[in-house]
Structure formats: C-alpha cells, structure tokens
Design an enzyme around this catalytic site. Structure first.
Site, PDB file in Angstrom:
ATOM      1  N   GLY A 105      45.133  63.124  -7.132  1.00  0.00           N
ATOM      2  CA  GLY A 105      46.001  62.047  -7.616  1.00  0.00           C
ATOM      3  C   GLY A 105      45.414  60.661  -7.419  1.00  0.00           C
ATOM      4  O   GLY A 105      46.108  59.659  -7.521  1.00  0.00           O
ATOM      5  N   SER A 106      44.095  60.581  -7.140  1.00  0.00           N
ATOM      6  CA  SER A 106      43.476  59.280  -6.853  1.00  0.00           C
ATOM      7  C   SER A 106      42.843  58.643  -8.082  1.00  0.00           C
ATOM      8  O   SER A 106      42.292  57.551  -8.006  1.00  0.00           O
ATOM      9  CB  SER A 106      42.393  59.447  -5.775  1.00  0.00           C
ATOM     10  OG  SER A 106      41.379  60.326  -6.258  1.00  0.00           O
ATOM     11  N   GLY A 107      42.872  59.346  -9.234  1.00  0.00           N
ATOM     12  CA  GLY A 107      42.244  58.804 -10.446  1.00  0.00           C
ATOM     13  C   GLY A 107      40.744  59.054 -10.479  1.00  0.00           C
ATOM     14  O   GLY A 107      40.041  58.539 -11.349  1.00  0.00           O
ATOM     15  N   ASP A 149      37.172  63.324 -18.726  1.00  0.00           N
ATOM     16  CA  ASP A 149      36.994  63.682 -17.310  1.00  0.00           C
ATOM     17  C   ASP A 149      36.184  64.976 -17.185  1.00  0.00           C
ATOM     18  O   ASP A 149      35.290  65.092 -16.338  1.00  0.00           O
ATOM     19  CB  ASP A 149      38.358  63.874 -16.623  1.00  0.00           C
ATOM     20  CG  ASP A 149      39.158  62.589 -16.507  1.00  0.00           C
ATOM     21  OD1 ASP A 149      38.771  61.596 -17.125  1.00  0.00           O
ATOM     22  OD2 ASP A 149      40.181  62.590 -15.799  1.00  0.00           O
ATOM     23  N   PRO A 200      40.237  62.897  -3.147  1.00  0.00           N
ATOM     24  CA  PRO A 200      41.690  62.973  -2.951  1.00  0.00           C
ATOM     25  C   PRO A 200      42.413  63.285  -4.274  1.00  0.00           C
ATOM     26  O   PRO A 200      42.085  62.694  -5.305  1.00  0.00           O
ATOM     27  CB  PRO A 200      42.071  61.565  -2.459  1.00  0.00           C
ATOM     28  CG  PRO A 200      40.798  60.877  -2.122  1.00  0.00           C
ATOM     29  CD  PRO A 200      39.686  61.572  -2.832  1.00  0.00           C
ATOM     30  N   SER A 211      41.108  66.925 -10.514  1.00  0.00           N
ATOM     31  CA  SER A 211      41.575  68.109 -11.261  1.00  0.00           C
ATOM     32  C   SER A 211      40.503  68.565 -12.258  1.00  0.00           C
ATOM     33  O   SER A 211      40.286  69.766 -12.438  1.00  0.00           O
ATOM     34  CB  SER A 211      42.901  67.838 -11.967  1.00  0.00           C
ATOM     35  OG  SER A 211      42.724  66.952 -13.033  1.00  0.00           O
ATOM     36  N   ALA A 212      39.805  67.610 -12.881  1.00  0.00           N
ATOM     37  CA  ALA A 212      38.742  67.990 -13.826  1.00  0.00           C
ATOM     38  C   ALA A 212      37.610  68.702 -13.084  1.00  0.00           C
ATOM     39  O   ALA A 212      37.091  69.727 -13.549  1.00  0.00           O
ATOM     40  CB  ALA A 212      38.202  66.753 -14.545  1.00  0.00           C
TER      41      ALA A 212
HETATM   42  C1  MEV Z   1      42.171  59.756 -17.069  1.00  0.00           C
HETATM   43  O1  MEV Z   1      41.099  59.894 -16.156  1.00  0.00           O
HETATM   44  C2  MEV Z   1      41.699  59.036 -18.312  1.00  0.00           C
HETATM   45  C3  MEV Z   1      42.769  58.824 -19.373  1.00  0.00           C
HETATM   46  O2  MEV Z   1      42.141  58.079 -20.426  1.00  0.00           O
HETATM   47  C4  MEV Z   1      43.296  60.126 -19.918  1.00  0.00           C
HETATM   48  C5  MEV Z   1      42.266  60.898 -20.724  1.00  0.00           C
HETATM   49  O3  MEV Z   1      41.352  60.328 -21.298  1.00  0.00           O
HETATM   50  O4  MEV Z   1      42.434  62.140 -20.788  1.00  0.00           O
HETATM   51  C6  MEV Z   1      43.928  57.986 -18.848  1.00  0.00           C
END
Ligand code: MEV
Length: 315
Positions: free
Chosen positions: A98-100, A147, A96, A104-105
C-alpha cells in the site's frame, strides 16, 4: 519430488504520467532496489497455501488475504483443491504494502515466474505479463500494466498502454530519493476517483493527459542526458497536475515542503497518490544526507539508482 523454485522482482517508481497512463498517455517508470522474493515448493499439508511473515492462508480460502497471488495460483494450478500435488508459496518482501511502490505487481510477477517454472514451463515475457495482469486486476481494478512491465524489465521504461514499453538509457547513473509517507491507500479507489474527474471535466482532462505525454517524452531526453535538474523541474510540473486531479494529501504536501530547499530540484507523488510515497530529485552531493535526515520520521526512506535488475531467478 519437484525441487523448490525461487524468483524475485523489483518494486517500481513512476517518474511521470501516473493516472494519465490509464487514459492513454505516455508514462515513465523504473525498477527500485527493493524486491519481493517468492519461493514455491511442494506442500506437506495436503493443500495449497501461501505465507508472508506471520500471515498465512489456504489458497482455497476466501479470507481476502493475498488476493493477487491467490488469483494467479488459482489460474495456474487448475483444480487446486483436488490437486494431488499442492504447493506452498512463500513471499518475502521488503516493499511495504500500500506504499505506492509496486509491491502487488512485484508479488504478481515473481509468483507467476516461480509457479510456471515449478510446473516445468518457463513462459515468455509477453505471456508472463498477461498472466501477472490477472493478479494486478484483482488489486487495481483497471490497471494500465505499467507496474507489471516495470517489475518484469527493471531499468527505466517509457510506457504506453497501446504501444507497450521501450527501455530508456541513461548516460550517467541517475539516483533518486524515495520516501514512504506511511499513509496506506487503495490504488483502485484512486483510479476510480480520477475517472470521475475525467468524466466531470473531459476537455481539461484531455489536455492534462497530453501534458503527461509531453512530460514523459521530455523526461526521456533528460534521463538520456543524466540531467537531474531538468528531471526535478518535470517532477514539480507533474506534481502540480496530480494536485489538480485530487490525488495529493496533506501528508504528501508536508514531505514535499520538507525536502524542498537548497540542492533539491523537484519532488512529486509516485504511483497512485492519496498518501503512498514521493520521489525527489536533488544534487547528487546532498541526496544521501537529505534522505538520511528523514529516516527518523519516515523509516522507509531510501536512495535508489535507476538501473535495477528486473525479474530474476534466485538460488
Ligand atoms: C499505479 O502505480 C499507477 C496508476 O497509474 C495506475 C496504473 O497505471 O495502473 C495510478
């Protein structure tokens, strides 16, 4: 006519050090068993386009859609508007947005690999990283690169912005639970919020950054030994510090409370926070039933082993 080329790349979880890694700490990340697949083929329409599910867009259009992928396509397909061989890029994702979980990566990595191969040029991992970072910068503002690195390599990595990534080996296969809260968030806004915290409390923040490095080095050892209990303890410490810097939310707290109990060793935000997803370390005997009990409320809940394949070509 050039044949179609497909590549896929995994999403990621961050086990320790998110945010602090942007400011120089060590962090640990791993590929997950959710992937993005990108297929590139000649366009029949006379222009380059990109599509995912029901959504599609011309690469030349400034409609705000597919920003990471478009940045990469534009970088790789010089003069795309006049290009005599426009391309069609198809994205199929089970992560999904925007789910962390690094969607996107994974899009940036799979897109870069598929397009460069389509144009007859298989690039080294180092060049692939640099190209995929163009896409990531569109979405993240100031990404550390963790990422992208985790999506290229898969497996588990100990990462630092200056020294790069080292693979972490585990003696026993370690599995973790992943739960998406359903609360979408913007990584770039959260990274900017944390930078303001650092500016407001520089000494405190410096110590937290050091602490994130110690947690990541200790976690490397716990992973080497397959010690899930110690992994969970480190998750709880990391979560407390992520709360201090203001990236936890009531929805995250609610999930953490819900998974805490008999057989659970620890849980934390994974990635930028502000919603997004949490990871949980639990006794292997209860992990699947714990995650299954959450699916009714959180449909994107799953168990992932930490030995996932990184970028790969697809048939
Ligand atoms: C995002 O997945 C991880 C962060 O540390 C940002 C980054 O390292 O680019 C929040």
């Amino acid at each position: 006519m050039t044949a179609a080329v497909s590549a896929s790349a995994p999403g990621k979880i961050i086990l320790t050090g998110e945010h602090f890694v942007v400011h120089g700490s060590y962090a640990v990340a791993a590929g997950i068993n959710r992937r993005v697949r990108v297929t590139v083929k000649p366009s029949k329409n006379g222009f380059s386009s990109i599509a995912s599910g029901k959504d599609s867009s011309k690469v030349a259009s400034e409609d705000g859609k597919f920003r990471a992928a478009k940045t990469i396509i534009r970088k790789l397909v010089q003069d795309y508007e006049q290009n005599s061989n426009p391309i069609e890029v198809q994205i199929d994702s089970d992560i999904p947005a925007g789910s962390g979980l690094g969607s996107s990566a994974a899009v940036s990595v799979a897109c870069t690999a598929a397009i460069t191969k389509y144009f007859g040029n298989i690039v080294s991992s180092k060049d692939l990283f640099a190209l995929a970072m163009f896409g990531e910068k569109q979405v993240h503002g100031n990404p550390s690169g963790i990422d992208i690195e985790a999506s290229i390599s898969g497996g588990i990595i100990l990462f630092n912005k200056s020294t790069g990534a080292k693979t972490i080996k585990t003696q026993n296969r370690v599995s973790l639970g992943v739960i998406y809260s359903g609360e979408k968030r913007s990584t770039s806004l959260l990274v900017a919020k944390v930078a303001r915290q650092r500016d407001a409390h520089p000494n405190f923040f410096r110590n937290l950054t050091k602490s994130a490095s110690y947690q990541s080095l200790e976690l490397t050892d716990a992973l080497n030994r397959g010690d899930v209990e110690r992994i969970g303890t480190l998750f709880n410490i990391a979560q407390t510090e992520l709360e201090w810097i203001g990236v936890s939310t009531p929805s995250i707290q609610k999930i953490i409370e819900r998974v805490s109990g008999e057989g659970t060793y620890g849980a934390k935000i994974t990635g930028a926070g502000g919603g997004g997803s949490i990871i949980v370390a639990a006794k292997p005997q209860i992990l699947s039933s714990l995650i299954n009990s959450l699916i009714a409320n959180y449909p994107h809940s799953f168990v992932t082993q930490l030995n996932q394949e990184g970028l790969r070509w697809e048939p």
